[in-house]
Design a protein around this motif. Structure first.
Motif, PDB file in Angstrom:
ATOM      1  N   ILE A 152      20.321 -67.843  30.806  1.00 17.35           N
ATOM      2  CA  ILE A 152      20.638 -67.227  32.098  1.00 17.35           C
ATOM      3  C   ILE A 152      19.519 -66.246  32.432  1.00 17.35           C
ATOM      4  O   ILE A 152      19.134 -65.430  31.591  1.00 17.35           O
ATOM      5  CB  ILE A 152      21.976 -66.461  32.061  1.00 17.35           C
ATOM      6  N   VAL A 153      19.029 -66.360  33.659  1.00 23.01           N
ATOM      7  CA  VAL A 153      18.033 -65.401  34.124  1.00 23.01           C
ATOM      8  C   VAL A 153      18.532 -64.788  35.422  1.00 23.01           C
ATOM      9  O   VAL A 153      18.873 -65.506  36.364  1.00 23.01           O
ATOM     10  CB  VAL A 153      16.669 -66.077  34.376  1.00 23.01           C
ATOM     11  N   VAL A 154      18.628 -63.468  35.448  1.00 25.08           N
ATOM     12  CA  VAL A 154      19.059 -62.785  36.662  1.00 25.08           C
ATOM     13  C   VAL A 154      17.927 -61.856  37.075  1.00 25.08           C
ATOM     14  O   VAL A 154      17.440 -61.061  36.266  1.00 25.08           O
ATOM     15  CB  VAL A 154      20.350 -61.975  36.397  1.00 25.08           C
ATOM     16  N   ASP A 155      17.491 -61.992  38.329  1.00 24.83           N
ATOM     17  CA  ASP A 155      16.337 -61.209  38.756  1.00 24.83           C
ATOM     18  C   ASP A 155      16.586 -60.554  40.116  1.00 24.83           C
ATOM     19  O   ASP A 155      16.812 -61.234  41.106  1.00 24.83           O
ATOM     20  CB  ASP A 155      15.117 -62.140  38.818  1.00 24.83           C
ATOM     21  N   LYS A 156      16.538 -59.240  40.116  1.00 28.50           N
ATOM     22  CA  LYS A 156      16.688 -58.431  41.341  1.00 28.50           C
ATOM     23  C   LYS A 156      17.903 -58.872  42.156  1.00 28.50           C
ATOM     24  O   LYS A 156      17.852 -59.019  43.370  1.00 28.50           O
ATOM     25  CB  LYS A 156      15.437 -58.519  42.217  1.00 28.50           C
ATOM     26  N   LEU A 157      19.012 -59.066  41.465  1.00 34.96           N
ATOM     27  CA  LEU A 157      20.227 -59.548  42.111  1.00 34.96           C
ATOM     28  C   LEU A 157      20.928 -58.401  42.850  1.00 34.96           C
ATOM     29  O   LEU A 157      21.096 -57.305  42.302  1.00 34.96           O
ATOM     30  CB  LEU A 157      21.169 -60.115  41.045  1.00 34.96           C
ATOM     31  N   THR A 158      21.297 -58.682  44.109  1.00 36.24           N
ATOM     32  CA  THR A 158      21.977 -57.674  44.921  1.00 36.24           C
ATOM     33  C   THR A 158      23.154 -58.317  45.625  1.00 36.24           C
ATOM     34  O   THR A 158      23.071 -59.468  46.070  1.00 36.24           O
ATOM     35  CB  THR A 158      20.996 -57.088  45.960  1.00 36.24           C
ATOM     36  N   LYS A 159      24.276 -57.593  45.667  1.00 35.93           N
ATOM     37  CA  LYS A 159      25.439 -58.087  46.416  1.00 35.93           C
ATOM     38  C   LYS A 159      26.040 -56.950  47.225  1.00 35.93           C
ATOM     39  O   LYS A 159      26.364 -55.884  46.689  1.00 35.93           O
ATOM     40  CB  LYS A 159      26.494 -58.635  45.443  1.00 35.93           C
ATOM     41  N   LYS A 160      26.144 -57.191  48.514  1.00 33.12           N
ATOM     42  CA  LYS A 160      26.772 -56.204  49.391  1.00 33.12           C
ATOM     43  C   LYS A 160      28.099 -56.768  49.896  1.00 33.12           C
ATOM     44  O   LYS A 160      28.176 -57.939  50.256  1.00 33.12           O
ATOM     45  CB  LYS A 160      25.879 -55.935  50.608  1.00 33.12           C
ATOM     46  N   TYR A 161      29.140 -55.920  49.891  1.00 33.52           N
ATOM     47  CA  TYR A 161      30.373 -56.265  50.612  1.00 33.52           C
ATOM     48  C   TYR A 161      30.337 -55.421  51.871  1.00 33.52           C
ATOM     49  O   TYR A 161      30.616 -54.225  51.813  1.00 33.52           O
ATOM     50  CB  TYR A 161      31.602 -55.911  49.783  1.00 33.52           C
ATOM     51  N   GLY A 162      29.978 -56.037  52.997  1.00 31.52           N
ATOM     52  CA  GLY A 162      29.777 -55.239  54.205  1.00 31.52           C
ATOM     53  C   GLY A 162      28.622 -54.279  53.957  1.00 31.52           C
ATOM     54  O   GLY A 162      27.521 -54.728  53.644  1.00 31.52           O
ATOM     55  N   ASP A 163      28.900 -52.991  54.084  1.00 31.28           N
ATOM     56  CA  ASP A 163      27.842 -52.004  53.851  1.00 31.28           C
ATOM     57  C   ASP A 163      27.805 -51.531  52.410  1.00 31.28           C
ATOM     58  O   ASP A 163      26.896 -50.817  52.009  1.00 31.28           O
ATOM     59  CB  ASP A 163      28.073 -50.768  54.758  1.00 31.28           C
ATOM     60  N   PHE A 164      28.858 -51.924  51.648  1.00 34.89           N
ATOM     61  CA  PHE A 164      28.990 -51.389  50.296  1.00 34.89           C
ATOM     62  C   PHE A 164      28.138 -52.176  49.309  1.00 34.89           C
ATOM     63  O   PHE A 164      28.253 -53.401  49.198  1.00 34.89           O
ATOM     64  CB  PHE A 164      30.467 -51.426  49.889  1.00 34.89           C
ATOM     65  N   LEU A 165      27.278 -51.462  48.608  1.00 36.25           N
ATOM     66  CA  LEU A 165      26.372 -52.094  47.667  1.00 36.25           C
ATOM     67  C   LEU A 165      27.067 -52.180  46.307  1.00 36.25           C
ATOM     68  O   LEU A 165      27.127 -51.202  45.570  1.00 36.25           O
ATOM     69  CB  LEU A 165      25.108 -51.240  47.583  1.00 36.25           C
ATOM     70  N   ALA A 166      27.614 -53.348  45.985  1.00 37.53           N
ATOM     71  CA  ALA A 166      28.378 -53.482  44.745  1.00 37.53           C
ATOM     72  C   ALA A 166      27.469 -53.794  43.559  1.00 37.53           C
ATOM     73  O   ALA A 166      27.719 -53.357  42.447  1.00 37.53           O
ATOM     74  CB  ALA A 166      29.436 -54.568  44.893  1.00 37.53           C
ATOM     75  N   VAL A 167      26.419 -54.579  43.813  1.00 38.44           N
ATOM     76  CA  VAL A 167      25.447 -54.898  42.765  1.00 38.44           C
ATOM     77  C   VAL A 167      24.074 -54.583  43.339  1.00 38.44           C
ATOM     78  O   VAL A 167      23.722 -55.049  44.420  1.00 38.44           O
ATOM     79  CB  VAL A 167      25.542 -56.383  42.347  1.00 38.44           C
ATOM     80  N   ASN A 168      23.305 -53.730  42.608  1.00 37.80           N
ATOM     81  CA  ASN A 168      22.103 -53.160  43.184  1.00 37.80           C
ATOM     82  C   ASN A 168      20.885 -53.511  42.342  1.00 37.80           C
ATOM     83  O   ASN A 168      20.627 -52.889  41.323  1.00 37.80           O
ATOM     84  CB  ASN A 168      22.295 -51.634  43.280  1.00 37.80           C
ATOM     85  N   ASN A 169      20.186 -54.567  42.775  1.00 38.89           N
ATOM     86  CA  ASN A 169      18.895 -54.873  42.178  1.00 38.89           C
ATOM     87  C   ASN A 169      18.971 -55.018  40.644  1.00 38.89           C
ATOM     88  O   ASN A 169      18.256 -54.351  39.912  1.00 38.89           O
ATOM     89  CB  ASN A 169      17.918 -53.743  42.561  1.00 38.89           C
ATOM     90  N   VAL A 170      19.819 -55.920  40.223  1.00 42.07           N
ATOM     91  CA  VAL A 170      20.095 -56.074  38.793  1.00 42.07           C
ATOM     92  C   VAL A 170      19.250 -57.201  38.191  1.00 42.07           C
ATOM     93  O   VAL A 170      19.145 -58.271  38.784  1.00 42.07           O
ATOM     94  CB  VAL A 170      21.601 -56.358  38.599  1.00 42.07           C
ATOM     95  N   SER A 171      18.641 -56.950  37.047  1.00 41.14           N
ATOM     96  CA  SER A 171      17.904 -57.997  36.343  1.00 41.14           C
ATOM     97  C   SER A 171      18.249 -57.968  34.865  1.00 41.14           C
ATOM     98  O   SER A 171      18.360 -56.894  34.276  1.00 41.14           O
ATOM     99  CB  SER A 171      16.384 -57.783  36.484  1.00 41.14           C
ATOM    100  N   PHE A 172      18.438 -59.146  34.294  1.00 45.72           N
ATOM    101  CA  PHE A 172      18.606 -59.257  32.836  1.00 45.72           C
ATOM    102  C   PHE A 172      18.492 -60.719  32.460  1.00 45.72           C
ATOM    103  O   PHE A 172      18.460 -61.593  33.336  1.00 45.72           O
ATOM    104  CB  PHE A 172      19.948 -58.672  32.376  1.00 45.72           C
TER     105      PHE A 172
END
Ligand SMILES: Nc1ncnc2c1ncn2[C@@H]1O[C@H](COP(=O)(O)OP(=O)(O)OP(=O)(O)O)[C@@H](O)[C@H]1O
Ligand SMILES: [Mg+2]
Lengths: 308, 383
Positions: free
Chosen positions: A5-25
């Motif tokens: 699994i490669v995760v790179d600069k992953l971001t998830k917003k719910y509307g304006d809410f930043l739930a996942v912020n620039n995650v990599s691992f």
């Protein structure tokens, strides 16, 4: 080991809410990887992006090189994975066997019996799901995730809400599972769980990764020193130890902490004390993930998963 | 269950026995009933009636349940009046017969014999004139809402006429015999069967399927399935197939019970099976739409209930629309269940493909819309 699994600069917003912020691992094949974090940190969001159940706002997530955003790869990814959703409950009025069979048929598999036997559920295969204890219910959920021989298993908080005994039991099944070569992606807010089970861990707080890496290395590099706790040490002994360069701090009126870096220092501390005719047996506290977490995040996680 | 209850109220296989309360005022001063009134009551009791005698001073009978109350009062002096009337009638017949014979014989009877016959006839007529006799009125009392009161009066009249003929020693020369043939006659129980089947399939969809889907989502089953190669179309269709099998089993059970208990006329043909399948598709689809559109299982069940119950009672599935006021009939025509049970009734009971076409088409449109909506509203990602 290759990266499954490669995760790179992953971001998830719910509307304006930043739930996942620039995650990599990354997650390596065959390891147990834990996402450790308090409630609302974004663990489930990340897991569900990897399970192709959520669309990321930006960034990349690859499972065996296949992009979870690519509709043509999603079906192939889904054939590789097994999923235990958070707070999962199988169907009440079906039996253990029927529930696992439901998951098996969704995955086009027929090895229900093997899974039930491996998880010690074969004897109770005819019991209705509603009649099982909490620990057994969770085990049925794990069986439903494992059926169909997935290469990667996602377990979203597999032990939350279980009593300590059932939790330990679940851990032993996860260890067994690791031995069979499956890659296990775990989320949890229990420090002990992450530390005991995982090869590598990512600490996540408020959508950001605070630390990531090999558990033992994280602990040795960020967990601080081993602490020796003495009762009624006395000022003379404290002075002698300080004179040899040890950190000595009183924690309560009669308890004192001496910090050491390795085993040889433990013996040295004890022999210094013996030289002063003090026969003391300290409690030894090895550093753990909890210390890493406290040091990096500046707080602890409560039993219920809240930051304190 | 409902079918059994309603069916037995609205016409089971055995002809009903009508209870008739009889108040006999024809008694002598010691309270003994007159011979003829007693015989008349016996005659009534041997017909379709089950006579219950009311003694003087008994309260007016009260209805328990659906049985109508009908009270027949036999007037005072029934026996003596009837004896007199019988004598008068016999005299009239005798005199008239003799006069007719005299007429027909004509000249064959010598004039003096003719004169003596007419004078004796006059004597007899004078005696007849002295007999007190008139029409007696029996009163039949019943509710204005009792639709069979009129036919019952007819039956009592017939029995009375036969009774009078018997008293005159005459025999009836016209007789009616009933013969059964095989033409299908719809009875109310036939009307109800398709309504119940349709209402059952509707509630199964709107309440059963919706809460099932909602519960599965709450449990995480939908997430687990969505993480496997199964598509939401496959998922939707698997629920539809299960529901269709359940509907067909329900239909067979209802028809079997209806046939065994009530000799119901329904015979499922390919058209009624198509209608059943379309209706199941429609209501399963609607149920899934309800199930995915609200968060809480409780809210889903509440919505399902509040759609099902008005529809069940207002669409004509449980009782004929003709019994409802016109504006409610218009309301009924807006309801999906109306078209489903109409189509089912026309195919299953009436056996008329022609009249079933329009409602079946509507059910077909609902089925298509329901399934497409269910598939497109079911969330398979980004819950
Ligand atoms: N569908 C959604 N819409 C809006 N906000 C959401 C949604 N799902 C999650 N969130 C929010 O995003 C944040 C992260 O949620 P997530 O479920 O990923 O956290 P978590 O780490 O799994 O927490 P927990 O331990 O409670 O399961 C939370 O603040 C949550 O309220
Ligand atoms: Mg979560």
């Amino acid at each position: 080991m290759n990266e499954i699994i490669v995760v790179d600069k992953l971001t998830k917003k719910y509307g304006d809410f930043l739930a996942v912020n620039n995650v990599s691992f990354i997650v390596k094949q065959g390891e147990v990887f834990s996402l450790l974090g308090p409630n609302g940190a974004g663990k489930t969001t990340i897991v569900e992006i990897l399970e192709c159940l959520r669309t990321p706002t930006s960034g990349v997530a690859l499972i065996k090189g296949m992009n979870v955003k690519d509709p043509s790869e999603v079906k192939r990814i889904k054939r590789l994975i097994g999923v235990l959703p958070q707070e999962f409950n199988a169907i009440d009025n079906l039996t253990v066997y029927e529930n696992v069979e439901l998951a098996a048929s969704a995955k086009g598999s027929r090895n229900v019996k093997d899974i039930l036997e491996a998880l010690g559920l074969w004897e109770m295969r005819k019991s209705a799901f509603s009649k099982l204890s909490g620990g057994l219910k969770r085990r049925v959920g794990i069986a439903m995730a494992l059926v169909g021989d997935p290469e990667i298993v996602f377990l979203d908080e597999p032990t939350t809400g279980l009593d300590p005994e059932a939790r330990r039991e679940t851990w032993s099944y996860i260890r067994k599972l690791k031995k069979s070569g499956v890659t296990i992606f775990l989320t949890t807010h229990y420090m002990e769980e992450a530390e005991r089970l995982s090869d590598r861990v990512a600490i996540i707080v408020r959508g950001r990764i605070a630390a990531e890496g090999d558990v033992r290395r994280l602990v040795s590099e960020q967990g601080g020193k081993t602490r020796l706790i003495f009762e009624d040490l006395g000022e003379r002994a404290a002075e002698a130890l300080r004179g040899k360069g040890y950190e000595v701090e009183p924690i309560t009126d009669d308890r004192t902490v001496v910090k050491v870096s390795d085993k040889s220092e433990v013996f040295e501390v004890l022999s210094i004390l013996r030289g002063l005719s003090i026969d003391a047996y300290p409690e030894i506290h090895h550093p753990g993930l909890e210390d890493v977490f406290l040091r990096i995040v500046g707080s602890k996680i409560s039993e219920r998963g809240e930051l304190i | 269950m409902l079918l059994l209850v309603f069916g037995s109220i609205f016409g089971g296989p055995t002809p009903p026995n009508y209870t008739l309360y009889v108040k006999n005022l024809d008694v002598d001063h010691e309270g003994r009933p007159g011979v003829l009134s007693e015989a008349f009551i016996r005659a009534l009791n041997e017909s379709v009636f089950e006579v219950q005698l009311l003694k003087p001073g008994d309260p007016y009978p009260r209805s328990t349940g659906f049985a109508a109350i009908r009270v027949l009062t036999i007037p005072m002096g029934f026996t003596s009046n009837l004896i007199n009337a019988t004598i008068v009638n016999r005299v009239d017949i005798t005199v008239e017969t003799i006069m007719m014979m005299v007429e027909m014989a004509g000249d064959q009877i010598p004039p003096e014999a003719r004169a003596s016959i007419s004078s004796s006839m006059e004597g007899i007529n004078a005696f007849r004139g002295s007999m007190p006799a008139g029409v007696m009125t029996l009163t039949l009392e019943g509710s204005r809402d009792d639709r069979v009161l009129q036919p019952i009066e007819g039956i009592i009249n017939t029995i009375a006429s036969r009774f009078e003929l018997a008293l005159l020693n005459a025999s009836s020369t016209i007789d009616v015999k009933t013969r059964f043939n095989d033409t299908r006659q719809l009875r109310s129980v036939d009307y109800y069967l398709p309504g119940y089947v349709a209402a059952f399939i509707m509630t199964n969809g709107l309440i059963g399927v919706s809460s099932l889907v909602s519960d599965m989502r709450r449990r995480g089953i939908i997430k687990l399935l969505a993480s496997t190669p199964v598509s939401r179309t496959t998922w939707t269709m698997s629920i539809v197939i299960v529901q269709t099998v359940a509907s067909l089993i329900l239909l067979s059970v209802m028809i079997a019970v209806g046939w065994l208990v009530f000799r119901i006329a329904a015979i499922p043909d390919i058209y009624s099976i198509i209608v059943i399948i379309l209706g199941t598709l429609a209501f399963t689809g609607f149920g899934m739409v309800i199930g995915v559109s609200l968060k809480e299982v409780e809210a889903v069940t509440a919505l399902g209930n509040s759609l099902s119950f008005p529809m069940m009672f207002l669409s004509g599935a449980l009782w004929p629309l003709e019994l409802m006021p016109p504006y409610l009939q218009d309301v009924a025509r807006l309801m999906p269940l109306y078209y489903f049970h109409s189509a089912l009734r026309e195919t299953l009971i009436v056996g008329s493909v022609m009249t079933a076409t329009f409602p079946s088409l509507i059910v077909g449109v609902m089925a298509t819309a329901g399934i497409l909506l269910a598939i497109s509203l079911t969330k398979w990602r980004d819950f």
